[in-house]
Scaffold this active site. Structure first.
Site, PDB file in Angstrom:
ATOM      1  N   LYS A  17       0.830  -1.209   0.000  1.00  0.00           N
ATOM      2  CA  LYS A  17       0.000   0.000   0.000  1.00  0.00           C
ATOM      3  C   LYS A  17       0.861   1.254   0.000  1.00  0.00           C
ATOM      4  CE  LYS A  17       0.951   1.119   4.466  1.00  0.00           C
ATOM      5  NZ  LYS A  17       1.529   2.401   4.936  1.00  0.00           N
ATOM      6  N   ASP A 145      -2.653  -1.594   9.521  1.00  0.00           N
ATOM      7  CA  ASP A 145      -2.630  -1.766   8.067  1.00  0.00           C
ATOM      8  C   ASP A 145      -3.206  -3.102   7.603  1.00  0.00           C
ATOM      9  OD1 ASP A 145      -1.440   0.701   7.767  1.00  0.00           O
ATOM     10  OD2 ASP A 145       0.591  -0.088   7.562  1.00  0.00           O
TER      11      ASP A 145
END
Length: 311
Positions: A17, A145
């Site tokens: 990401k 995350d």
């Protein structure tokens, strides 16, 4: 026990990401900072194969340097598998084989992607039928995350970053990533941010109590406009990462001179991300950075979250 070659395996792929926007607020009562972030999943992937075993074990290899990846209880994927087993009262173990494609300790969520992939892989391997909300609850126990690595795409994260709301992003955004030779510890970067704010408390505004994602970020994503997005990229952790690794400032300047629309430190760093106008521009930036001795990777986003790969 390492499983035999003919043991059935489940293959799951999960993305790394980029934090397009990251505002870091005040420290909450639990010791974590309140965050507002816009995530985008990108096409640098972690591949995890799960096979039944008597115990919980993990092996790691990949195209990136994996020497710093733990193979014991500190490994997020291993912890994820154990949490799934406990939640579903699974009596056996699992062997996880991880092929890493996301820079290690680079602020791109590679370990979190491993954990998300392990949750999906163990659920499929054991046929435990976990719901999306159950998987999310397990993921949230492993770090901010991990839930996003399950979901993928583009999303706004609040709280610790694990309270997710999908965000519309049209089109495809082209990125070039440069991984630094040594990782940065996320707690170390947050600690340095707190010190930086204290050192400069007379010169800078105090951290906000309830951070918010800039609406202009969401407008740029909805429009599919990389030029507009480049103008509003923000990472509050960047100043701390640059304090710890001053040479990253030179790298940011180098990428922008090579034609990137903008450069930003990815998450807690030290990986640097460059947003480019299109795939041709990204190729030019990647070639220019590679010519100066940097290992540059071209990827795009958004891409889906953790999913089973057939066959």
């Amino acid at each position: 026990m390492i499983p035999l070659d003919d043991t059935p395996r489940v293959h799951v792929r999960a993305p790394g990401k980029i934090n397009l926007f990251l505002e870091v607020g005040q420290v909450m009562d639990d010791g974590y900072h309140e965050l507002a972030t816009a995530f985008q999943a990108v096409s640098l992937y972690e591949d995890v194969w799960a096979s039944e075993s008597d115990d919980f074990t993990v092996a790691v290899h990949g195209a990136v340097d994996t020497s710093g990846v733990p193979l014991d209880e500190r490994n997020l994927a291993l912890r994820a598998a154990q949490l799934v087993a406990r939640a579903t009262e699974q009596s056996g173990g699992v062997h996880l084989e991880i092929r890493k494609g996301v820079p290690v300790a680079g602020g791109m969520g590679g370990g979190s992607a491993d954990a998300a992939a392990a949750i999906v892989a163990c659920d499929a391997l054991w046929g435990t039928g976990l719901s999306t909300s159950q998987m999310h609850a397990i993921a949230a126990r492993l770090g901010a995350d991990v839930p996003f690595a399950l979901q993928g795409g583009t999303a706004v994260g609040t709280g610790r970053g694990d309270e997710l709301s999908p965000a519309l992003a049209r089109g495809r955004f082209e990125w070039v990533f440069v991984a630094d030779a040594g990782g940065l510890s996320t707690p170390q970067v947050y600690t340095e941010l707190d010190r930086h704010r204290e050192r400069h408390r007379v010169d800078i505004a105090p951290a906000v109590r309830h951070p918010l994602v800039d609406p202009d970020v969401l407008h740029a994503l909805r429009a599919g406009d990389p030029v507009r997005l480049a103008a509003v990229l923000r990472n509050d952790l960047q100043v701390a990462a640059l304090n710890l690794r001053p040479e990253l400032a030179d790298l940011l300047e180098l990428g922008e001179r090579a034609g990137a629309l903008a450069g930003i430190v990815s998450g807690s760093g030290p990986t640097v991300a460059f947003l480019c106008a299109d795939s041709a521009a990204a190729l030019d930036v990647r070639v220019a950075l590679s010519a100066t001795g940097h290992e540059a990777l071209h990827a795009h986003g958004p891409v889906p979250g953790a999913r089973v790969i057939p066959g």
